[in-house]
Design a protein around this motif. Structure first.
Motif, PDB file in Angstrom:
ATOM      1  N   UNK A  11       0.863  -1.078   0.075  1.00  0.00           N
ATOM      2  CA  UNK A  11      -0.100   0.038  -0.069  1.00  0.00           C
ATOM      3  C   UNK A  11       0.792   1.166  -0.034  1.00  0.00           C
ATOM      4  N   UNK A  12       0.485   2.266  -0.616  1.00  0.00           N
ATOM      5  CA  UNK A  12       1.044   3.416  -0.438  1.00  0.00           C
ATOM      6  C   UNK A  12       1.298   3.901   0.859  1.00  0.00           C
ATOM      7  N   UNK A  13       0.363   3.932   1.495  1.00  0.00           N
ATOM      8  CA  UNK A  13       0.399   4.577   2.882  1.00  0.00           C
ATOM      9  C   UNK A  13       1.469   3.753   3.856  1.00  0.00           C
ATOM     10  N   UNK A  14       1.763   2.720   3.579  1.00  0.00           N
ATOM     11  CA  UNK A  14       2.701   1.751   4.203  1.00  0.00           C
ATOM     12  C   UNK A  14       4.156   2.732   3.822  1.00  0.00           C
ATOM     13  N   UNK A  15       4.443   3.391   2.976  1.00  0.00           N
ATOM     14  CA  UNK A  15       5.687   3.920   2.774  1.00  0.00           C
ATOM     15  C   UNK A  15       5.748   5.070   3.706  1.00  0.00           C
ATOM     16  N   UNK A  16       4.647   5.772   4.115  1.00  0.00           N
ATOM     17  CA  UNK A  16       4.588   6.785   5.022  1.00  0.00           C
ATOM     18  C   UNK A  16       5.377   6.730   6.495  1.00  0.00           C
ATOM     19  N   UNK A  17       5.418   5.430   6.744  1.00  0.00           N
ATOM     20  CA  UNK A  17       6.064   4.869   8.081  1.00  0.00           C
ATOM     21  C   UNK A  17       5.312   5.843   8.824  1.00  0.00           C
ATOM     22  N   UNK A  18       6.058   6.443   9.865  1.00  0.00           N
ATOM     23  CA  UNK A  18       5.453   7.119  10.908  1.00  0.00           C
ATOM     24  C   UNK A  18       4.767   8.754  10.516  1.00  0.00           C
ATOM     25  N   UNK A  19       5.135   8.993   9.143  1.00  0.00           N
ATOM     26  CA  UNK A  19       4.677  10.477   8.730  1.00  0.00           C
ATOM     27  C   UNK A  19       3.142  10.438   8.472  1.00  0.00           C
ATOM     28  N   UNK A  20       2.837  11.841   8.365  1.00  0.00           N
ATOM     29  CA  UNK A  20       1.360  11.859   8.033  1.00  0.00           C
ATOM     30  C   UNK A  20       0.981  11.876   6.316  1.00  0.00           C
ATOM     31  N   UNK A  21       2.280  11.977   5.464  1.00  0.00           N
ATOM     32  CA  UNK A  21       2.158  12.034   4.289  1.00  0.00           C
ATOM     33  C   UNK A  21       3.504  11.747   3.623  1.00  0.00           C
ATOM     34  N   UNK A  22       3.484  11.607   2.298  1.00  0.00           N
ATOM     35  CA  UNK A  22       4.730  11.005   1.435  1.00  0.00           C
ATOM     36  C   UNK A  22       5.565   9.952   1.967  1.00  0.00           C
ATOM     37  N   UNK A  23       6.758  10.051   1.720  1.00  0.00           N
ATOM     38  CA  UNK A  23       7.650   8.640   1.790  1.00  0.00           C
ATOM     39  C   UNK A  23       8.669   8.786   2.862  1.00  0.00           C
ATOM     40  N   UNK A  24       8.800   7.901   3.734  1.00  0.00           N
ATOM     41  CA  UNK A  24       9.741   7.634   4.717  1.00  0.00           C
ATOM     42  C   UNK A  24      11.111   6.919   4.084  1.00  0.00           C
ATOM     43  N   UNK A  25      12.134   7.511   4.035  1.00  0.00           N
ATOM     44  CA  UNK A  25      13.107   6.760   3.244  1.00  0.00           C
ATOM     45  C   UNK A  25      13.633   5.372   4.202  1.00  0.00           C
ATOM     46  N   UNK A  26      13.491   5.748   5.395  1.00  0.00           N
ATOM     47  CA  UNK A  26      13.907   4.516   6.346  1.00  0.00           C
ATOM     48  C   UNK A  26      12.969   3.226   6.183  1.00  0.00           C
ATOM     49  N   UNK A  27      11.660   3.739   6.058  1.00  0.00           N
ATOM     50  CA  UNK A  27      10.560   2.481   5.724  1.00  0.00           C
ATOM     51  C   UNK A  27      10.807   1.966   4.194  1.00  0.00           C
ATOM     52  N   UNK A  28      11.112   2.559   3.403  1.00  0.00           N
ATOM     53  CA  UNK A  28      11.645   2.233   1.984  1.00  0.00           C
ATOM     54  C   UNK A  28      12.825   1.342   2.025  1.00  0.00           C
ATOM     55  N   UNK A  29      13.900   1.692   2.734  1.00  0.00           N
ATOM     56  CA  UNK A  29      15.122   0.834   2.980  1.00  0.00           C
ATOM     57  C   UNK A  29      14.881  -0.327   3.654  1.00  0.00           C
ATOM     58  N   UNK A  30      13.832  -0.339   4.802  1.00  0.00           N
ATOM     59  CA  UNK A  30      13.381  -1.475   5.529  1.00  0.00           C
ATOM     60  C   UNK A  30      12.827  -2.598   4.467  1.00  0.00           C
ATOM     61  N   UNK A  31      12.039  -2.177   3.681  1.00  0.00           N
ATOM     62  CA  UNK A  31      11.167  -2.902   2.793  1.00  0.00           C
ATOM     63  C   UNK A  31      12.221  -3.645   1.881  1.00  0.00           C
ATOM     64  N   UNK A  32      13.175  -2.715   1.312  1.00  0.00           N
ATOM     65  CA  UNK A  32      14.214  -3.291   0.426  1.00  0.00           C
ATOM     66  C   UNK A  32      14.846  -4.328   0.763  1.00  0.00           C
TER      67      UNK A  32
END
Ligand code: GTP
Length: 235
Positions: A11-32
């Motif tokens: 889901x796109x929302x999952x990329x927000x991590x703890x944020x309210x909007x957009x992309x959390x690079x930390x979350x992206x790196x974890x998914x990778x």
């Protein structure tokens, strides 16, 4: 590995991590890193990602925006997420190809089924962007459609809940989780797994769906090994 070729829906929302909007690079790196674990074990990986962290067509429509216009904006949001995920996967050492249902040739290949399959066979991770390319369809429907087209063994729906429950576990504390369900069970019980279009497409093509918690490290590899993680929906 139980599955040779998977279609992972994020889901796109999952990329927000703890944020309210957009992309959390930390979350992206974890998914990778999660994806790398299964890639290293030889699983062929296709990915469809949503766009809800950036824009939702339906939300736009409920605020008075034209639905079709909003849906196309949502499709572009999935391309942005796809590019971000592509970058994160490549940073982690994997080869990727981004293919989009709407042609944006300066940044991605157009979706061509036979090319996508070839990429998968060569061990490249293929990310499908822009949904189905049509308004009124969800990215869940795009995930099942692409899954059927590239002959994936299973749709893995990575969410923040660990499966399908008798009721919404975030609202009802007494809700219990199902380990396995048939497509018919889901319909009879009125459970909400995916929207009707996506669900019917999966059922008609006997393509199993596994709903699991993508945020729990190690879960993705367990699912691919055939461990009972999350909830499996099958014929
Ligand atoms: P093989 O033919 O299997 O080796 O696949 P390939 O993807 O490596 O070959 P190709 O020559 O098609 O692509 C080389 C690079 O160009 C890859 O990184 C592709 O993602 C990229 N590419 C191919 N077609 C397009 C396109 O239409 N637009 C953009 N932006 N990139 C493209």
């Amino acid at each position: 590995m139980k599955y040779n070729r998977i279609l992972l829906k994020l889901s796109g929302e999952a990329l927000m991590g703890e944020r309210q909007y957009g992309i959390d690079p930390q979350r992206l790196a974890e998914y990778a890193q999660e994806i790398k674990q299964i890639h290293d074990k030889g699983v062929q990986i296709a990915i469809v990602i949503g766009g809800g962290n950036i824009f939702r067509g339906l939300a736009g429509a409920s605020n008075g925006m034209d639905r079709v216009q909003g849906d196309y904006m949502g499709m572009l949001a999935t391309v942005i997420n796809g590019m971000a995920l592509q970058g994160a996967l490549e940073d982690a050492g994997m080869q990727t190809r981004l293919q989009t249902a709407l042609e944006i040739k300066a940044i991605a290949e157009p979706y061509i089924k036979r090319k996508a399959v070839r990429h998968l066979e060569k061990g490249r991770i293929v990310i499908f962007g822009a949904g189905t390319g049509n308004p009124y369809f969800t990215t869940d429907t795009a995930a099942v459609l692409r899954g059927v087209e590239v002959e994936a063994d299973v749709i893995l729906k990575g969410t923040r809940v660990d499966g399908i429950y008798t009721a919404d576990p975030e609202k009802d504390l007494s809700a219990t989780k199902y380990d396995t369900l048939t497509f018919e069970d889901v319909l009879k019980k009125g459970l909400n797994v995916m929207d009707t279009t996506a669900f019917t497409l999966s059922q008609e093509n006997a393509l199993p769906i596994i709903v699991f918690d993508m945020n729990k490290p190690g879960n993705l590899v367990k699912v691919c090994e055939g461990e009972l993680v999350g909830t499996t929906v099958n014929v």
